[in-house]
Design an enzyme around this catalytic site. Structure first.
Site, PDB file in Angstrom:
ATOM      1  N   ILE A  88       0.880  -1.184   0.000  1.00 54.93           N
ATOM      2  CA  ILE A  88       0.000   0.000   0.000  1.00 54.93           C
ATOM      3  C   ILE A  88       0.910   1.224   0.000  1.00 54.93           C
ATOM      4  CG2 ILE A  88      -0.256  -0.106   2.529  1.00 54.93           C
ATOM      5  CD1 ILE A  88      -2.992   1.317   2.180  1.00 54.93           C
ATOM      6  N   ALA A  89       0.620   2.165  -0.869  1.00 56.88           N
ATOM      7  CA  ALA A  89       1.417   3.402  -0.897  1.00 56.88           C
ATOM      8  C   ALA A  89       0.591   4.523  -1.509  1.00 56.88           C
ATOM      9  CB  ALA A  89       2.698   3.204  -1.705  1.00 56.88           C
TER      10      ALA A  89
ATOM     11  N   GLU B 109       2.474  -7.469   6.860  1.00 60.59           N
ATOM     12  CA  GLU B 109       3.735  -7.225   7.555  1.00 60.59           C
ATOM     13  C   GLU B 109       4.053  -5.742   7.503  1.00 60.59           C
ATOM     14  OE1 GLU B 109       4.450  -9.760   4.936  1.00 60.59           O
ATOM     15  OE2 GLU B 109       4.317 -11.506   6.259  1.00 60.59           O
TER      16      GLU B 109
ATOM     17  N   ASN C 188       7.761   2.020  11.111  1.00 57.32           N
ATOM     18  CA  ASN C 188       6.858   2.723  10.192  1.00 57.32           C
ATOM     19  C   ASN C 188       5.616   3.216  10.948  1.00 57.32           C
ATOM     20  OD1 ASN C 188       5.341   3.678   8.070  1.00 57.32           O
ATOM     21  ND2 ASN C 188       5.709   1.923   6.733  1.00 57.32           N
TER      22      ASN C 188
ATOM     23  N   TYR D 164      -3.069   1.153  10.367  1.00 62.64           N
ATOM     24  CA  TYR D 164      -3.613  -0.190  10.592  1.00 62.64           C
ATOM     25  C   TYR D 164      -4.320  -0.273  11.952  1.00 62.64           C
ATOM     26  CZ  TYR D 164      -0.390  -1.186   6.751  1.00 62.64           C
ATOM     27  OH  TYR D 164       0.279  -1.158   5.551  1.00 62.64           O
TER      28      TYR D 164
HETATM   29  C1  LIG Z   1       1.334   4.756   5.170  1.00 64.26           C
HETATM   30  C2  LIG Z   1       0.695   5.551   4.013  1.00 64.26           C
HETATM   31  C3  LIG Z   1       0.170   4.557   2.964  1.00 64.26           C
HETATM   32  C4  LIG Z   1      -0.470   6.396   4.576  1.00 64.26           C
HETATM   33  O1  LIG Z   1      -1.088   7.055   3.477  1.00 64.26           O
HETATM   34  P1  LIG Z   1      -1.996   8.373   3.666  1.00 64.26           P
HETATM   35  O2  LIG Z   1      -2.895   8.481   2.487  1.00 64.26           O
HETATM   36  O3  LIG Z   1      -1.117   9.528   3.974  1.00 64.26           O
HETATM   37  O4  LIG Z   1      -2.838   8.009   4.973  1.00 64.26           O
HETATM   38  P2  LIG Z   1      -4.272   8.626   5.366  1.00 64.26           P
HETATM   39  O5  LIG Z   1      -4.290  10.084   5.062  1.00 64.26           O
HETATM   40  O6  LIG Z   1      -5.343   7.784   4.794  1.00 64.26           O
HETATM   41  O7  LIG Z   1      -4.225   8.471   6.954  1.00 64.26           O
HETATM   42  C5  LIG Z   1      -5.045   7.521   7.624  1.00 64.26           C
HETATM   43  C6  LIG Z   1      -4.523   7.312   9.023  1.00 64.26           C
HETATM   44  O8  LIG Z   1      -3.192   6.768   8.965  1.00 64.26           O
HETATM   45  C7  LIG Z   1      -2.410   7.325  10.031  1.00 64.26           C
HETATM   46  N1  LIG Z   1      -1.308   8.120   9.446  1.00 64.26           N
HETATM   47  C8  LIG Z   1      -1.087   8.347   8.119  1.00 64.26           C
HETATM   48  N2  LIG Z   1       0.045   9.064   7.968  1.00 64.26           N
HETATM   49  C9  LIG Z   1       0.526   9.297   9.205  1.00 64.26           C
HETATM   50  C10 LIG Z   1       1.684   9.959   9.696  1.00 64.26           C
HETATM   51  N3  LIG Z   1       2.575  10.559   8.869  1.00 64.26           N
HETATM   52  N4  LIG Z   1       1.898   9.988  11.037  1.00 64.26           N
HETATM   53  C11 LIG Z   1       1.033   9.386  11.887  1.00 64.26           C
HETATM   54  N5  LIG Z   1      -0.111   8.740  11.488  1.00 64.26           N
HETATM   55  C12 LIG Z   1      -0.331   8.692  10.163  1.00 64.26           C
HETATM   56  C13 LIG Z   1      -3.335   8.160  10.861  1.00 64.26           C
HETATM   57  O9  LIG Z   1      -3.924   7.297  11.827  1.00 64.26           O
HETATM   58  C14 LIG Z   1      -4.376   8.579   9.833  1.00 64.26           C
HETATM   59  O10 LIG Z   1      -5.604   8.878  10.423  1.00 64.26           O
HETATM   60  P3  LIG Z   1      -5.897  10.409  10.931  1.00 64.26           P
HETATM   61  O11 LIG Z   1      -5.763  11.262   9.720  1.00 64.26           O
HETATM   62  O12 LIG Z   1      -7.292  10.330  11.467  1.00 64.26           O
HETATM   63  O13 LIG Z   1      -4.848  10.701  11.959  1.00 64.26           O
HETATM   64  C15 LIG Z   1       1.725   6.536   3.363  1.00 64.26           C
HETATM   65  O14 LIG Z   1       2.378   7.244   4.391  1.00 64.26           O
HETATM   66  C16 LIG Z   1       2.775   5.857   2.495  1.00 64.26           C
HETATM   67  O15 LIG Z   1       2.572   5.656   1.296  1.00 64.26           O
HETATM   68  N6  LIG Z   1       3.937   5.504   3.100  1.00 64.26           N
HETATM   69  C17 LIG Z   1       5.022   4.842   2.337  1.00 64.26           C
HETATM   70  C18 LIG Z   1       4.664   3.423   1.991  1.00 64.26           C
HETATM   71  C19 LIG Z   1       4.406   2.582   3.236  1.00 64.26           C
HETATM   72  O16 LIG Z   1       5.080   2.710   4.254  1.00 64.26           O
HETATM   73  N7  LIG Z   1       3.416   1.668   3.131  1.00 64.26           N
HETATM   74  C20 LIG Z   1       3.058   0.780   4.217  1.00 64.26           C
HETATM   75  C21 LIG Z   1       3.869  -0.455   4.139  1.00 64.26           C
HETATM   76  S1  LIG Z   1       3.465  -1.604   5.463  1.00 64.26           S
END
Ligand SMILES: CC(C)(COP(=O)(O)OP(=O)(O)OC[C@H]1O[C@@H](n2cnc3c(N)ncnc32)[C@H](O)[C@@H]1OP(=O)(O)O)[C@@H](O)C(=O)NCCC(=O)NCCS
Length: 156
Positions: A69-70, A103, A108, A115
């Site tokens: 997921i990204a 996983e 992270n 999650y």
């Molecule tokens: C993890 C990832 C997919 C989150 O994507 P995102 O679209 O920014 O996430 P969302 O805006 O939907 O956030 C949903 C929830 O995730 C959590 N979250 C997302 N980014 C966060 C951050 N930087 N710090 C803390 N919590 C975070 C929060 O709980 C958030 O809910 P909230 O807005 O009510 O606080 C993104 O940071 C990413 O692509 N990271 C790199 C790839 C990666 O690590 N993938 C997971 C592999 S296991």
């Protein structure tokens, strides 16, 4: 996700992961792996390359294993990952999944917060799972998938 999305997906992958998937892995997942499902999030207001994120899972008997997921860095913190996760879990539950697993690196924090927000709990650990830095992986799982997805808004 289709083959036409690949160039953009590979860009996002490289920006998002220390160990991005090679193109051949995406091609295999899309064209040969019947257990794999890959979904993209698109932003219709973006000109040209409208894919802003993606999620994958493997359906293995009654288990949906989130494979990736990204979200593109420019589009994070807008709820896109959340919407993709809900959509994938709805999709998996509709196809017979009763639990979800994945996983994640313990370092992270963003992913773990995502999650946990969706009721995943740490269920185990794989020692030195990640090849780039020998970091362990946490295995997180969500049991009673159907019970959980029923509480969430259906995907748009
Ligand atoms: C993890 C990832 C997919 C989150 O994507 P995102 O679209 O920014 O996430 P969302 O805006 O939907 O956030 C949903 C929830 O995730 C959590 N979250 C997302 N980014 C966060 C951050 N930087 N710090 C803390 N919590 C975070 C929060 O709980 C958030 O809910 P909230 O807005 O009510 O606080 C993104 O940071 C990413 O692509 N990271 C790199 C790839 C990666 O690590 N993938 C997971 C592999 S296991």
């Amino acid at each position: 996700m289709t083959l036409e999305d690949l160039a953009r997906v590979l860009d996002i992958d490289r920006l998002s992961f220390p160990l991005p998937w090679p193109e051949r892995t995406y091609r295999y997942e899309l064209m040969e792996n019947s257990a794999a499902r890959l979904l993209v999030a698109q932003d219709p207001s973006v000109q040209g390359e409208s894919v802003v994120g993606y999620i994958g899972y493997w359906l293995i008997v009654d288990e949906a294993h989130i494979s990736t997921i990204a979200v593109h860095p420019d589009f994070r913190r807008q709820g896109i990952a959340e919407e993709m996760l809900r959509s994938a879990l709805w999709d998996a539950a509709a196809r017979g999944a009763e639990l979800a697993t994945l996983e994640v690196r313990p370092s992270n924090a963003a992913a773990i917060a995502l999650y946990r927000k969706y009721a995943f709990d740490v269920a185990g650990r794989r020692t030195r799972y990640y090849r780039d830095n020998d970091e362990d992986a946490w295995i997180m799982s969500l049991n009673d998938l159907l019970g959980h997805v029923r509480q969430w808004m259906p995907p748009a």
